[in-house]
Design a protein around this motif. Structure first.
Motif, PDB file in Angstrom:
ATOM      1  N   ASP A 136     -56.732  63.872 -21.943  1.00 36.56           N
ATOM      2  CA  ASP A 136     -55.427  63.235 -22.045  1.00 36.56           C
ATOM      3  C   ASP A 136     -55.166  62.901 -23.506  1.00 36.56           C
ATOM      4  OD1 ASP A 136     -53.039  62.060 -21.339  1.00 36.56           O
ATOM      5  OD2 ASP A 136     -53.956  60.140 -20.774  1.00 36.56           O
ATOM      6  N   THR A 137     -54.425  63.769 -24.187  1.00 33.75           N
ATOM      7  CA  THR A 137     -54.179  63.607 -25.619  1.00 33.75           C
ATOM      8  C   THR A 137     -52.693  63.790 -25.912  1.00 33.75           C
ATOM      9  OG1 THR A 137     -54.650  65.956 -25.991  1.00 33.75           O
ATOM     10  CG2 THR A 137     -56.484  64.414 -26.270  1.00 33.75           C
ATOM     11  N   ILE A 138     -52.254  63.254 -27.044  1.00 29.15           N
ATOM     12  CA  ILE A 138     -50.832  63.317 -27.389  1.00 29.15           C
ATOM     13  C   ILE A 138     -50.548  64.499 -28.316  1.00 29.15           C
ATOM     14  CG2 ILE A 138     -50.585  60.827 -27.123  1.00 29.15           C
ATOM     15  CD1 ILE A 138     -50.480  60.629 -30.202  1.00 29.15           C
ATOM     16  N   ASP A 139     -49.285  64.910 -28.335  1.00 26.48           N
ATOM     17  CA  ASP A 139     -48.832  65.938 -29.281  1.00 26.48           C
ATOM     18  C   ASP A 139     -48.939  65.375 -30.692  1.00 26.48           C
ATOM     19  OD1 ASP A 139     -47.055  67.562 -30.962  1.00 26.48           O
ATOM     20  OD2 ASP A 139     -46.429  68.490 -29.083  1.00 26.48           O
ATOM     21  N   ALA A 140     -49.633  66.102 -31.550  1.00 27.05           N
ATOM     22  CA  ALA A 140     -49.883  65.602 -32.907  1.00 27.05           C
ATOM     23  C   ALA A 140     -48.650  65.636 -33.788  1.00 27.05           C
ATOM     24  CB  ALA A 140     -51.006  66.424 -33.555  1.00 27.05           C
ATOM     25  N   ASN A 141     -47.741  66.572 -33.513  1.00 28.12           N
ATOM     26  CA  ASN A 141     -46.554  66.715 -34.356  1.00 28.12           C
ATOM     27  C   ASN A 141     -45.427  67.306 -33.513  1.00 28.12           C
ATOM     28  OD1 ASN A 141     -44.574  67.283 -36.224  1.00 28.12           O
ATOM     29  ND2 ASN A 141     -45.931  68.314 -37.678  1.00 28.12           N
ATOM     30  N   LEU A 142     -44.517  66.465 -33.095  1.00 28.70           N
ATOM     31  CA  LEU A 142     -43.444  66.926 -32.214  1.00 28.70           C
ATOM     32  C   LEU A 142     -42.481  67.884 -32.896  1.00 28.70           C
ATOM     33  CD1 LEU A 142     -42.613  63.639 -30.275  1.00 28.70           C
ATOM     34  CD2 LEU A 142     -43.679  65.703 -29.371  1.00 28.70           C
ATOM     35  N   GLY A 143     -42.528  67.966 -34.210  1.00 30.03           N
ATOM     36  CA  GLY A 143     -41.600  68.831 -34.924  1.00 30.03           C
ATOM     37  C   GLY A 143     -42.164  70.158 -35.357  1.00 30.03           C
ATOM     38  N   ASP A 144     -43.414  70.490 -34.945  1.00 27.09           N
ATOM     39  CA  ASP A 144     -44.036  71.713 -35.464  1.00 27.09           C
ATOM     40  C   ASP A 144     -43.846  72.927 -34.559  1.00 27.09           C
ATOM     41  OD1 ASP A 144     -45.720  71.156 -33.371  1.00 27.09           O
ATOM     42  OD2 ASP A 144     -47.543  70.950 -34.577  1.00 27.09           O
TER      43      ASP A 144
END
Length: 277
Positions: free
Chosen positions: A70-78
Motif C-alpha cells: 500500500d504505497t502512494i503515487d510519488a509524483n502525480l504530474g509525471d
C-alpha cells in the motif's frame, strides 16, 4: 482419427468480447478438457494442454497493479502511476486515475491488498480509504472475488466514491472495512458492482457493507457477514443502507446484522435499510 493420434487439428477461438484489449494482458493457456473431442470411431481425445500464448497490449490510461504493498503515487504530474520505488500499487493507480482527466482502467491480479496507511476523512486516496473522485470514470478489474481481496484492516472503509464520480468495480472481495457509514464501501456518485463480494465489514450507524446516496447497480455479487453496531441509530442496514437509487440483480445478501432499532430508534434492516432521501 481412426483411434490414432494425429497432429492435424486446427482450433479457433474468439477472444472475450470479440477482441483482446489491454485489460486481458498476460499468459493464456489453451487446454483440451475431457469429453470435448470425438474421432470417427467414437473415441474421445485425452485431456491435455494444447499450448499457450501471451497478450501484451499497450494502452493509455490502463494501469496494471504489480505490488500488493500500500504505497502512494510519488509524483502525480509525471504521467505514470508509480510509487517512489517504481511500483504500481493499487493506491498509486487510483491516485493517478483520479486526476488523469480521462476514463481509466486499473487491473488488479490475484492477491491480498491490505490498506496500511491510516488517516480517515481524507479525500484524495493518499491515506485511509481508496477515494474514487473522477467524473471521467474509473474501472477496477480484479482477478475474481475468490482470489483478489482488498482488506482495509479496520483502518477505514475500503472504497469511497465521491459525488459526481463514476466508477465500476469487478471481480474483487472487499473486506474488513470500518467506518461510521458504509463500512466496506460508500457511494455518493454513480457506481456499478459486478461479481464482487462485500464481506466482514462493519459500520457504526449505517450500511455495514455498503452505504449509497447516489446511484448503484449490483449484479452477480454477494453482500455477506457485515454489520452495524449502534443500537441507538435510526438508520441500520447491516448489508446495504440506501437513500439513493439502488438496483440489485442476481445477487445475494446473507448473514448481515444490525443493532439499530432495538431501542425504538426507528432504524433496522439486517440485510437492507431503504430510507427516504
Amino acid at each position: 482419427v481412426d483411434g490414432q493420434d494425429r497432429d492435424a487439428a486446427v482450433y479457433t477461438f474468439t477472444a472475450p468480447g470479440g477482441t483482446f484489449d489491454a485489460t486481458e494482458n498476460g499468459t493464456w493457456f489453451v487446454s483440451l478438457r475431457e469429453g470435448e473431442i470425438l474421432d470417427n470411431l467414437g473415441l474421445y481425445s485425452a485431456p491435455r494442454e494444447l499450448g499457450q500464448f501471451n497478450v501484451s497490449i499497450d494502452a493509455a490510461n490502463v494501469f496494471f497493479v504489480n505490488t500488493t504493498l500500500d504505497t502512494i503515487d510519488a509524483n502525480l504530474g509525471d504521467g505514470v502511476a508509480e510509487d517512489s520505488a517504481g511500483r504500481t500499487s493499487l493506491r498509486a493507480a487510483i491516485m493517478h486515475a483520479n486526476q488523469a482527466g480521462a476514463a481509466t482502467t486499473i487491473v488488479i491480479p490475484d492477491g491480498v491488498y491490505a490498506l496500511t496507511i491510516p488517516g480517515k476523512l481524507e479525500d484524495a486516496a493518499a491515506t485511509g480509504d481508496l477515494d474514487l473522485t473522477s467524473s471521467q470514470g474509473i474501472t477496477i478489474v480484479g482477478g475474481g472475488a475468490l482470489s483478489t481481496t482488498i482488506d482495509a484492516q479496520q483502518l477505514d472503509r475500503v472504497f469511497d466514491v465521491a459525488a459526481g464520480a463514476t466508477a465500476t468495480i469487478n471481480g474483487v472481495h472487499i473486506r474488513n472495512g470500518n467506518a461510521d457509514q458504509g463500512g466496506g464501501l460508500q457511494n455518493s456518485g454513480t457506481l456499478s458492482l459486478s461479481a464482487i463480494v462485500v464481506g466482514q465489514n462493519n459500520a457504526r450507524t449505517a450500511g455495514g457493507g455498503l452505504s449509497n446516496s447516489g446511484t448503484i447497480d449490483i449484479t452477480g455479487s454477494s453482500i455477506e457477514d457485515n454489520d452495524t453496531t449502534d443500537s441507538l441509530s435510526a438508520q441500520g442496514g447491516g448489508g446495504l443502507f440506501n437513500t439513493g437509487t439502488a438496483r440489485v440483480n442476481g445477487s445475494s445478501l446473507a448473514r448481515n446484522t444490525t443493532a439499530a432499532g432495538f431501542a425504538e430508534s426507528g432504524g433496522g434492516g439486517g440485510g437492507i435499510h431503504n430510507a427516504d432521501s
